[in-house]
Design a protein around this motif. Structure first.
Motif, PDB file in Angstrom:
ATOM      1  N   GLY A  71       0.932  -1.185  -0.037  1.00  0.00           N
ATOM      2  CA  GLY A  71      -0.107   0.017   0.070  1.00  0.00           C
ATOM      3  C   GLY A  71       0.833   1.368   0.181  1.00  0.00           C
ATOM      4  N   ILE A  72       2.167   1.151   0.038  1.00  0.00           N
ATOM      5  CA  ILE A  72       2.897   2.397   0.066  1.00  0.00           C
ATOM      6  C   ILE A  72       3.678   2.625  -1.240  1.00  0.00           C
ATOM      7  CG2 ILE A  72       4.865   3.346   1.324  1.00  0.00           C
ATOM      8  CD1 ILE A  72       2.401   2.881   2.759  1.00  0.00           C
ATOM      9  N   GLU A  73       3.813   3.805  -1.684  1.00  0.00           N
ATOM     10  CA  GLU A  73       4.287   4.232  -3.100  1.00  0.00           C
ATOM     11  C   GLU A  73       5.994   3.949  -2.733  1.00  0.00           C
ATOM     12  OE1 GLU A  73       3.085   7.975  -3.944  1.00  0.00           O
ATOM     13  OE2 GLU A  73       0.992   7.389  -4.533  1.00  0.00           O
ATOM     14  N   CYS A  74       6.470   3.543  -3.778  1.00  0.00           N
ATOM     15  CA  CYS A  74       7.810   3.210  -4.178  1.00  0.00           C
ATOM     16  C   CYS A  74       8.358   3.572  -5.422  1.00  0.00           C
ATOM     17  CB  CYS A  74       8.411   1.574  -3.839  1.00  0.00           C
ATOM     18  SG  CYS A  74       9.980   1.434  -3.865  1.00  0.00           S
ATOM     19  N   PRO A  75       8.669   5.107  -5.653  1.00  0.00           N
ATOM     20  CA  PRO A  75       9.208   5.430  -6.832  1.00  0.00           C
ATOM     21  C   PRO A  75      10.752   4.885  -7.028  1.00  0.00           C
ATOM     22  CG  PRO A  75       9.522   7.392  -5.190  1.00  0.00           C
ATOM     23  CD  PRO A  75       9.029   6.193  -4.377  1.00  0.00           C
ATOM     24  N   LEU A  76      10.921   4.590  -8.259  1.00  0.00           N
ATOM     25  CA  LEU A  76      12.366   4.084  -8.505  1.00  0.00           C
ATOM     26  C   LEU A  76      12.921   4.809 -10.025  1.00  0.00           C
ATOM     27  CD1 LEU A  76      11.251   0.322  -8.678  1.00  0.00           C
ATOM     28  CD2 LEU A  76      12.656   1.450  -6.891  1.00  0.00           C
ATOM     29  N   ARG A 113       9.991  16.311   9.209  1.00  0.00           N
ATOM     30  CA  ARG A 113       8.794  16.854   8.187  1.00  0.00           C
ATOM     31  C   ARG A 113       9.541  16.493   6.971  1.00  0.00           C
ATOM     32  NH1 ARG A 113       3.715  17.050   9.937  1.00  0.00           N
ATOM     33  NH2 ARG A 113       3.873  17.969  12.274  1.00  0.00           N
ATOM     34  N   GLN A 114      10.782  16.610   6.875  1.00  0.00           N
ATOM     35  CA  GLN A 114      11.509  16.454   5.625  1.00  0.00           C
ATOM     36  C   GLN A 114      11.253  15.243   5.064  1.00  0.00           C
ATOM     37  OE1 GLN A 114      15.377  17.654   6.333  1.00  0.00           O
ATOM     38  NE2 GLN A 114      15.031  19.776   5.972  1.00  0.00           N
ATOM     39  N   LEU A 115      11.159  14.357   5.913  1.00  0.00           N
ATOM     40  CA  LEU A 115      11.349  12.657   5.558  1.00  0.00           C
ATOM     41  C   LEU A 115       9.698  12.498   5.166  1.00  0.00           C
ATOM     42  CD1 LEU A 115      12.140   9.757   5.794  1.00  0.00           C
ATOM     43  CD2 LEU A 115      10.977   9.706   8.240  1.00  0.00           C
ATOM     44  N   HIS A 146       7.388  10.364   2.076  1.00  0.00           N
ATOM     45  CA  HIS A 146       6.476   9.251   2.212  1.00  0.00           C
ATOM     46  C   HIS A 146       5.092   9.438   2.359  1.00  0.00           C
ATOM     47  CE1 HIS A 146       9.519   6.478   3.360  1.00  0.00           C
ATOM     48  NE2 HIS A 146      10.278   7.537   3.694  1.00  0.00           N
ATOM     49  N   GLY A 147       4.520  10.958   2.428  1.00  0.00           N
ATOM     50  CA  GLY A 147       3.197  11.471   2.342  1.00  0.00           C
ATOM     51  C   GLY A 147       2.790  11.482   3.809  1.00  0.00           C
ATOM     52  N   SER A 148       1.445  11.714   3.826  1.00  0.00           N
ATOM     53  CA  SER A 148       0.688  11.873   5.139  1.00  0.00           C
ATOM     54  C   SER A 148       0.329  10.515   5.504  1.00  0.00           C
ATOM     55  CB  SER A 148      -0.594  12.834   5.086  1.00  0.00           C
ATOM     56  OG  SER A 148      -0.213  13.768   4.447  1.00  0.00           O
ATOM     57  N   LEU A 149       0.012  10.459   6.866  1.00  0.00           N
ATOM     58  CA  LEU A 149      -0.272   9.058   7.787  1.00  0.00           C
ATOM     59  C   LEU A 149      -1.547   8.801   6.873  1.00  0.00           C
ATOM     60  CD1 LEU A 149      -0.154   7.241  10.099  1.00  0.00           C
ATOM     61  CD2 LEU A 149      -1.430   8.865  11.228  1.00  0.00           C
TER      62      LEU A 149
END
Length: 598
Positions: free
Chosen positions: A404-409, A527-529, A533-536
């Motif tokens: 469910g988590i995005e992973c750009p490559l 916050r930079q992280l 990763h986006g919001s909760l």
């Protein structure tokens, strides 16, 4: 034969060129500059790195093998006629030279080439062709007459006079030769060598001492009438320099026409007038020959030089070489150059669009349907094997990813570029992601990723947006074409019911509240992280709906400052209760530490 007809002129392909859309035309049909759009499909055309259009090497070889000399000559002569109508003498000369190489004894080609040489003021070469013609037909006077006229153009009157004398020896009533000889004899202003003076005297006596009153009358007529009127009386018409080839062929005497291999080149005047269809001319050049492709060709003539198998989706590069689409893509993964001629294909790679060469596809369907079906079956079998999402799945060894988590490559290695293409081609758009682990090629656990979007960069690299789908455990490791593969089994959280489910729901809600506090009160670094990763994620109504549990748990694991070994332990746990308990403990420690430091 239809397969080898140019879709533009409807004649047998001549010097075929395959353009970027995959259609093939005669080079001349395309013109000096590549058209903006394909005449057949309307697609926008581009040279893609080449300065000029390159001939299709494979099609040239197939035409050379399949077409008999007669058909090639017929097509060549039609092309010469078109070039001469356009007064493109250099192009006509180039084509005629190919024809003479193909049929050195064809007198019509020799005669036409001599005319073209004259138009280009290359008289010595024109004379050479006429000398060959005279040697081939020593008993015919017309060739010697042309040779004499050529020598006059070159200013060699004495040698020209000898040729006209020889014409009259062969045919004393050849009026055109008599006229030219008389012009030289009566031109006292032109100095002649001593030996030729004797020749002049002898020839003059022969002409004036003729017993034929008819010939004497003709000489008087020739002396009195202007050159334009005399030309109308000639039995053999030279034709104007640079005249149309087919028109010149009409003026050739019967002995020359009979020597020509094909009468197709000698068309009636009406056939050349406006309104004559190219289809009709193309049919003329091909109707008498229907090649038996099965006896002329073998499957080896249609093999890719890279995989040594029959072409599958053949594409032709801007340099004119043909390969299977997949083969050329794999080559360009490693180096942006043609595998055969080494010409740069950077622009071709940048375009990223490899259109199938239509003519080759049609030829294979028509000649080798069973072999092509077998080749397609092999490809389908390979695709089916690549589509299996539990056996030999491709593994991208990089980092941890989560359901469910995005992973750009950023994909740049040739092996992974191949992997991405195959995932697209199979339609699954899925591959496995595992982190590297010491002592192993990759870790025992990983996550399936689904490709959401691919952006191809001009140099072959790509930016790939993916999202995590299912966790898996590695059962067996393998390799395919440079990248890792694995047989896997999917992980699934244990399901609970009743009182246990109520306790699990309470633990879930409490831990989510801790996660919200952690998310809302993070420091600047955190916050930079979050920018990556986006919001909760929001809570899910049914915490056991997914075999991998709530997505927010995986988001939390991905952002927590834990070492990868600890994260992998959480990742492999199939008890949601156990994962939530560990997360609760970790969050309490972090939040207490923040409260203490503040």
């Amino acid at each position: 034969m239809e397969v080898f007809l140019c879709p533009a002129c409807r004649l047998v392909l001549w010097d075929p060129v395959t353009v970027s859309c995959g259609h093939s035309f005669c080079r001349r049909c395309l013109g000096e500059a590549l058209p903006a759009k394909c005449r057949l499909c309307g697609e926008k055309l581009a040279l893609l790195g080449s300065r000029t259009v390159a001939g299709n090497v494979l099609l040239c070889n197939l035409l050379e093998k399949c077409l008999p000399k007669e058909t090639k000559l017929a097509r060549l002569k039609i092309d010469v006629g078109d070039l001469l109508r356009e007064r493109d003498y250099r192009g006509a000369l180039k084509t005629l030279q190919k024809g003479v190489d193909l049929a050195p004894d064809d007198v019509t080609l020799r005669l036409c080439r001599s005319e073209v040489y004259v138009a280009l003021q290359r008289y010595p070469e024109a004379l050479e062709d006429l000398e060959v013609l005279c040697r081939q037909e020593p008993g015919e006077c017309e060739g010697f007459f042309r040779k004499g006229k050529m020598l006059l153009e070159m200013g060699k009157q004495s040698e020209a006079l000898q040729q006209f004398q020889h014409c009259l020896t062969l045919n004393s009533s050849f009026c055109a030769a008599q006229y030219e000889a008389e012009r030289i004899l009566t031109n006292d202003a032109s100095p002649l060598p001593g030996t030729v003076v004797e020749l002049k005297s002898d020839l003059s006596q022969n002409l004036k001492g003729s017993n034929s009153g008819k010939e004497q009358a003709l000489l008087v007529s020739l002396e009195e009438k202007p050159l334009q009127d005399v030309r109308k009386k000639r039995e053999f018409c030279l034709g104007e320099i640079g005249s149309e080839y087919n028109q010149a062929a009409l003026s050739m005497p019967e002995w020359l026409r009979k020597k020509s291999n094909l009468d197709v080149s000698v068309e009636k005047e009406g056939d050349l007038e406006e309104g004559t269809s190219a289809d009709a001319r193309g049919q003329k050049s091909t109707q008498d020959y229907q090649p038996d492709f099965e006896s002329l060709l073998s499957t080896s003539d249609l093999e890719c030089s890279l995989c040594i198998r029959m072409f599958f989706e053949p594409v032709t590069t801007p340099c004119g070489h043909t390969f299977c689409k997949e083969c050329v893509e794999r080559c360009l993964d490693h180096r942006p150059n043609c595998p055969l001629c080494k010409q740069s294909l950077r622009e071709y790679l940048r375009a990223g669009k490899y259109n199938t060469t239509v003519l080759l596809e049609e030829l294979m369907k028509a000649v080798f349907p069973s072999q092509l079906a077998e080749r397609k079956l092999i490809h389908q079998t390979e695709m089916a094997e690549l589509s299996n999402l539990t056996k030999s799945i491709p593994i991208f060894v990089c980092t941890m990813s989560f359901p469910g988590i995005e992973c750009p490559l950023h994909v740049f290695e040739p092996r992974y570029r191949l992997m991405m293409r195959r995932c697209q081609e199979t339609g699954t758009k899925m591959f496995g992601m595992c982190m590297y682990e010491n002592g192993k090629s990759f870790a025992d656990y990983g996550c399936m990723l689904e490709i959401q979007k691919i952006v191809f960069l001009p140099d072959g690299r790509s930016l790939v947006d993916t999202i995590g789908k299912r966790r898996f455990r590695v059962l067996r490791r393998g390799h395919r074409d440079g990248y890792n593969t694995a047989d896997i089994e999917y992980l699934e959280d244990e399901k609970v019911e009743g009182e246990q489910l109520s306790e699990l729901q309470y633990l879930h809600d409490y831990t989510y509240q801790l996660a919200q506090r952690f998310y809302e009160h993070g420091d600047t670094t955190f916050r930079q992280l979050l920018m990556h990763h986006g919001s909760l994620p929001e809570k899910e109504e049914d915490i056991q709906a997914s075999p991998d549990g709530p997505v927010w748990c995986w988001w939390l694991i991905s952002v927590l400052p834990l070492d990868l070994t600890r994260k992998l332990t959480l990742f492999s746990d199939v008890s949601l209760k156990s994962r939530l308990t560990q997360l609760k403990h970790i969050l309490n420690v972090i939040l207490e530490s923040r409260d203490y430091n503040s």
